[in-house]
Design a protein around this motif. Structure first.
Motif, PDB file in Angstrom:
ATOM      1  N   PRO B 125       3.065  -1.701 -18.166  1.00 37.55           N
ATOM      2  CA  PRO B 125       2.688  -0.369 -17.695  1.00 37.55           C
ATOM      3  C   PRO B 125       3.423  -0.048 -16.386  1.00 37.55           C
ATOM      4  O   PRO B 125       3.549  -0.918 -15.525  1.00 37.55           O
ATOM      5  N   ALA B 126       3.871   1.176 -16.252  1.00 34.67           N
ATOM      6  CA  ALA B 126       4.591   1.587 -15.042  1.00 34.67           C
ATOM      7  C   ALA B 126       3.714   1.401 -13.803  1.00 34.67           C
ATOM      8  O   ALA B 126       4.203   1.074 -12.719  1.00 34.67           O
ATOM      9  N   THR B 127       2.403   1.605 -13.957  1.00 31.02           N
ATOM     10  CA  THR B 127       1.482   1.439 -12.828  1.00 31.02           C
ATOM     11  C   THR B 127       1.502  -0.008 -12.332  1.00 31.02           C
ATOM     12  O   THR B 127       1.511  -0.262 -11.133  1.00 31.02           O
ATOM     13  N   LEU B 128       1.500  -0.949 -13.267  1.00 30.56           N
ATOM     14  CA  LEU B 128       1.569  -2.366 -12.917  1.00 30.56           C
ATOM     15  C   LEU B 128       2.911  -2.687 -12.257  1.00 30.56           C
ATOM     16  O   LEU B 128       2.977  -3.379 -11.223  1.00 30.56           O
ATOM     17  N   GLN B 129       3.977  -2.177 -12.842  1.00 25.01           N
ATOM     18  CA  GLN B 129       5.317  -2.440 -12.296  1.00 25.01           C
ATOM     19  C   GLN B 129       5.402  -1.927 -10.859  1.00 25.01           C
ATOM     20  O   GLN B 129       5.958  -2.575  -9.982  1.00 25.01           O
ATOM     21  N   MET B 130       4.807  -0.758 -10.602  1.00 25.26           N
ATOM     22  CA  MET B 130       4.836  -0.163  -9.269  1.00 25.26           C
ATOM     23  C   MET B 130       4.047  -1.012  -8.268  1.00 25.26           C
ATOM     24  O   MET B 130       4.480  -1.206  -7.119  1.00 25.26           O
ATOM     25  N   LYS B 131       2.904  -1.537  -8.709  1.00 25.13           N
ATOM     26  CA  LYS B 131       2.086  -2.389  -7.844  1.00 25.13           C
ATOM     27  C   LYS B 131       2.878  -3.622  -7.411  1.00 25.13           C
ATOM     28  O   LYS B 131       2.772  -4.057  -6.266  1.00 25.13           O
ATOM     29  N   VAL B 132       3.617  -4.196  -8.343  1.00 25.31           N
ATOM     30  CA  VAL B 132       4.415  -5.387  -8.034  1.00 25.31           C
ATOM     31  C   VAL B 132       5.540  -5.016  -7.069  1.00 25.31           C
ATOM     32  O   VAL B 132       5.803  -5.695  -6.076  1.00 25.31           O
ATOM     33  N   LEU B 133       6.185  -3.917  -7.393  1.00 23.47           N
ATOM     34  CA  LEU B 133       7.322  -3.476  -6.577  1.00 23.47           C
ATOM     35  C   LEU B 133       6.914  -3.312  -5.106  1.00 23.47           C
ATOM     36  O   LEU B 133       7.655  -3.678  -4.189  1.00 23.47           O
ATOM     37  N   LYS B 134       5.711  -2.756  -4.897  1.00 21.19           N
ATOM     38  CA  LYS B 134       5.233  -2.515  -3.533  1.00 21.19           C
ATOM     39  C   LYS B 134       5.003  -3.806  -2.766  1.00 21.19           C
ATOM     40  O   LYS B 134       4.986  -3.809  -1.525  1.00 21.19           O
ATOM     41  N   GLN B 135       4.821  -4.913  -3.504  1.00 20.98           N
ATOM     42  CA  GLN B 135       4.609  -6.201  -2.834  1.00 20.98           C
ATOM     43  C   GLN B 135       5.927  -6.828  -2.374  1.00 20.98           C
ATOM     44  O   GLN B 135       5.928  -7.822  -1.672  1.00 20.98           O
ATOM     45  N   CYS B 136       7.039  -6.245  -2.803  1.00 20.82           N
ATOM     46  CA  CYS B 136       8.360  -6.825  -2.511  1.00 20.82           C
ATOM     47  C   CYS B 136       9.274  -5.807  -1.832  1.00 20.82           C
ATOM     48  O   CYS B 136      10.335  -5.475  -2.361  1.00 20.82           O
ATOM     49  N   PRO B 137       8.876  -5.296  -0.668  1.00 24.58           N
ATOM     50  CA  PRO B 137       9.674  -4.223  -0.055  1.00 24.58           C
ATOM     51  C   PRO B 137      11.062  -4.689   0.386  1.00 24.58           C
ATOM     52  O   PRO B 137      11.956  -3.876   0.585  1.00 24.58           O
ATOM     53  N   GLY B 138      11.223  -6.006   0.527  1.00 24.87           N
ATOM     54  CA  GLY B 138      12.512  -6.492   1.013  1.00 24.87           C
ATOM     55  C   GLY B 138      13.493  -6.866  -0.072  1.00 24.87           C
ATOM     56  O   GLY B 138      14.619  -7.277   0.221  1.00 24.87           O
ATOM     57  N   ALA B 139      13.113  -6.732  -1.343  1.00 23.84           N
ATOM     58  CA  ALA B 139      14.018  -7.124  -2.434  1.00 23.84           C
ATOM     59  C   ALA B 139      15.279  -6.273  -2.401  1.00 23.84           C
ATOM     60  O   ALA B 139      15.207  -5.066  -2.176  1.00 23.84           O
ATOM     61  N   SER B 140      16.426  -6.898  -2.611  1.00 21.43           N
ATOM     62  CA  SER B 140      17.649  -6.088  -2.543  1.00 21.43           C
ATOM     63  C   SER B 140      18.109  -5.618  -3.918  1.00 21.43           C
ATOM     64  O   SER B 140      18.889  -4.681  -4.016  1.00 21.43           O
ATOM     65  N   LEU B 141      17.651  -6.257  -4.995  1.00 20.36           N
ATOM     66  CA  LEU B 141      17.953  -5.732  -6.323  1.00 20.36           C
ATOM     67  C   LEU B 141      16.690  -5.780  -7.182  1.00 20.36           C
ATOM     68  O   LEU B 141      16.190  -6.848  -7.521  1.00 20.36           O
ATOM     69  N   THR B 142      16.191  -4.597  -7.526  1.00 21.33           N
ATOM     70  CA  THR B 142      14.991  -4.501  -8.373  1.00 21.33           C
ATOM     71  C   THR B 142      15.370  -3.783  -9.659  1.00 21.33           C
ATOM     72  O   THR B 142      15.949  -2.695  -9.638  1.00 21.33           O
ATOM     73  N   VAL B 143      15.035  -4.410 -10.772  1.00 18.76           N
ATOM     74  CA  VAL B 143      15.374  -3.834 -12.079  1.00 18.76           C
ATOM     75  C   VAL B 143      14.128  -3.872 -12.960  1.00 18.76           C
ATOM     76  O   VAL B 143      13.376  -4.843 -12.933  1.00 18.76           O
ATOM     77  N   ALA B 144      13.914  -2.796 -13.712  1.00 18.69           N
ATOM     78  CA  ALA B 144      12.749  -2.698 -14.591  1.00 18.69           C
ATOM     79  C   ALA B 144      13.173  -2.508 -16.039  1.00 18.69           C
ATOM     80  O   ALA B 144      14.254  -2.008 -16.328  1.00 18.69           O
ATOM     81  N   ASP B 145      12.299  -2.938 -16.934  1.00 17.91           N
ATOM     82  CA  ASP B 145      12.425  -2.641 -18.362  1.00 17.91           C
ATOM     83  C   ASP B 145      11.240  -1.740 -18.710  1.00 17.91           C
ATOM     84  O   ASP B 145      10.270  -1.670 -17.953  1.00 17.91           O
ATOM     85  N   THR B 146      11.295  -1.032 -19.812  1.00 20.61           N
ATOM     86  CA  THR B 146      10.125  -0.271 -20.253  1.00 20.61           C
ATOM     87  C   THR B 146      10.140  -0.136 -21.762  1.00 20.61           C
ATOM     88  O   THR B 146      11.020  -0.696 -22.422  1.00 20.61           O
ATOM     89  N   MET B 147       9.157   0.539 -22.344  1.00 23.01           N
ATOM     90  CA  MET B 147       9.153   0.728 -23.801  1.00 23.01           C
ATOM     91  C   MET B 147       8.443   2.025 -24.176  1.00 23.01           C
ATOM     92  O   MET B 147       7.840   2.691 -23.328  1.00 23.01           O
ATOM     93  N   ASP B 148       8.498   2.367 -25.470  1.00 25.97           N
ATOM     94  CA  ASP B 148       7.964   3.644 -25.967  1.00 25.97           C
ATOM     95  C   ASP B 148       6.513   3.886 -25.533  1.00 25.97           C
ATOM     96  O   ASP B 148       6.159   4.994 -25.147  1.00 25.97           O
ATOM     97  N   LEU B 149       5.698   2.828 -25.587  1.00 23.92           N
ATOM     98  CA  LEU B 149       4.285   2.968 -25.236  1.00 23.92           C
ATOM     99  C   LEU B 149       4.106   3.592 -23.851  1.00 23.92           C
ATOM    100  O   LEU B 149       3.317   4.516 -23.658  1.00 23.92           O
ATOM    101  N   TRP B 150       4.848   3.093 -22.858  1.00 21.84           N
ATOM    102  CA  TRP B 150       4.709   3.585 -21.480  1.00 21.84           C
ATOM    103  C   TRP B 150       5.435   4.901 -21.275  1.00 21.84           C
ATOM    104  O   TRP B 150       5.032   5.731 -20.461  1.00 21.84           O
ATOM    105  N   ILE B 151       6.505   5.107 -22.024  1.00 22.87           N
ATOM    106  CA  ILE B 151       7.198   6.394 -21.933  1.00 22.87           C
ATOM    107  C   ILE B 151       6.247   7.494 -22.402  1.00 22.87           C
ATOM    108  O   ILE B 151       6.176   8.578 -21.830  1.00 22.87           O
TER     109      ILE B 151
END
Lengths: 300, 300
Positions: B125-151
């Protein structure tokens, strides 16, 4: 080296999700010839009816294509095809086919054509392709195309043809139909074992695969955003490929791979407009420029 | 450089036209981690139930994967997926999904994970991905995958995520769904304009496309004749790609293209057997050997 192509010349009516064209110049031998004309002299062997607009012949001649073998039959009508593309622009439905004068096509090649080293048997009945092949016993590179209709109705004759030609070019769905194998890598090699020294499987927007005894490779399509009408892409591919081989007067593995790439690039221009409209606007230099980008895209 | 992946760990039941496997090791984060482990240290963040066989964790550890972030929830059941491949082995049907413990997945990353430079948000879920992303503000390369369900169900949230990540990886059908454009070249650039600096569209047996402001390219899949089970190919691709970037500690255009190629090659091994069965048998040397063949295949 001159190159001979025997195949259909047609008037196409094409519907895409956004546009429509009626009675535009088409046919396998037309797209093939025009694509090959960037590389070598092409001798076109085909037949049309008296409804054939003379300016179409002029257009082909303007690219140096030898149209002496294009027979015009009085009182007859030209081959017509009508088709409609699905929204993905890769799949299409044939709405209507009128073979007309092409149904009786029984070409007798000129002395000049018979002496040609390079021969392409565009999509047609295997029996017809075999008749032409027999007229050119001295050809050093003979390549055929085929389609579902002949795989279903002339499988035995096609099998005989495959024993006689050097190469076969066909699309992915046809390769699966011919072999019953859904894996294109296995299908390609299975077809090679039916006779030809090499097999090329065209995958539309996904490029093309090559199979010989010692080589298996895939080259992607050139990623153009401007897909207007895919009609003729496969025949343009074959024309670009054979034209380049004839220009180089060679079919060693290196030249074959370059030829595949040129085929892919001519096809990438063909789809950017209806009929020959895009090809009419490009020169060999445009092809070479796109080739430079394509090589860059594939190096890392 | 260590690489963090947050995603699913699952027990898969897979049916192909000729074979069947029940409850084998699967999940996006599993395929990703194993693929990336040929290149760098991977920290896996996920959750399983008490039905999770400890030997699966051992298998991941044996490749040097850090499983400290794999939470085992007592009394809960592991995520289960059941699917069936069509004869073309490229399309599949999902027969059953039991999210189980994954439905409540709400990861709190360790200090070590938060400091990681490279972060992959596997399909979720994009909401979950966003929660994780916020925990890593210093990451220099962040990449996500997604699928039809979340789209379909989290389009707005996904849109926000796309503003925050550096890259998005998704398959062709999902790219078409997200943009409403059937032309993948246009779709790729349209997604790039939603935020990420680069977009990768996975095309299964047809390879992968890359889009950034200055680059558009396609690399074909490696033509393996042995497609046994395509499950996990997309996640293996992403793992190989991200693993290589983390190994090189770089994401300049040249490294990104090499990384795409490594992703394609790890995926080409993944599909040669069920679950991780094929990957378990290969070494980095096998990958490098196939890379040599792949480079040769694309040079002319």
């Amino acid at each position: 080296m001159p190159l001979v192509v025997v195949g259909s010349v047609a008037l196409d009516s094409v519907e895409t999700p956004t546009q429509k064209r009626d009675n535009v110049l088409g046919g396998s031998a037309v797209f093939f010839s025009y694509a090959a004309s960037y590389f070598t002299t092409v001798r076109l062997v085909s037949v049309v009816g008296e409804d054939w607009p003379a300016e179409h012949t002029e257009l082909l001649r303007s690219r140096g294509i030898d149209t002496a073998g294009l027979e015009v039959v009085p009182g007859a009508k030209t081959f017509r095809w009508r088709g409609k593309y699905l929204p993905n622009m890769n799949d299409r439905e044939t709405l209507d086919v009128q073979l007309n004068v092409f149904a009786q096509f029984d070409p007798v090649l000129s002395e000049e054509c018979r002496r040609s080293k390079f021969l392409f048997l565009a999509n047609g009945p295997a029996t017809l392709q075999m008749k032409v092949l027999k007229q050119c016993p001295g050809a050093s590179l003979t390549v055929a195309d085929t389609m579902d209709l002949w795989i279903n109705s002339q499988r035995e004759e096609l099998g005989e043809l495959l024993q006689q030609v050097d190469g076969l070019v066909m699309n992915d769905a046809e390769a699966k139909l011919l072999t019953g194998d859904e894996n294109l890598v296995r299908a390609g090699h299975a077809i090679r074992q039916m006779g030809p020294r090499f097999v090329v499987i065209k995958k539309g927007e996904h490029g093309a695969m090559f199979f010989s005894k010692h080589e298996t490779y895939v080259l992607p399509a050139y990623p153009t955003p401007d897909v207007i009408d895919p009609t003729g892409a496969g025949d343009s591919f074959a024309g670009g490929m054979m034209g380049y081989l004839a220009e180089k007067d060679s079919f060693d593995p290196e030249t074959l791979k370059e030829a595949m790439a040129y085929g892919i690039l001519v096809a990438s221009f063909t789809v950017e407009d209806f009929s020959l409209d895009r090809l009419e606007k490009i020169t060999r230099q445009d092809l070479d420029q796109r080739m430079e980008q394509y090589r860059k895209m594939l190096s890392f």
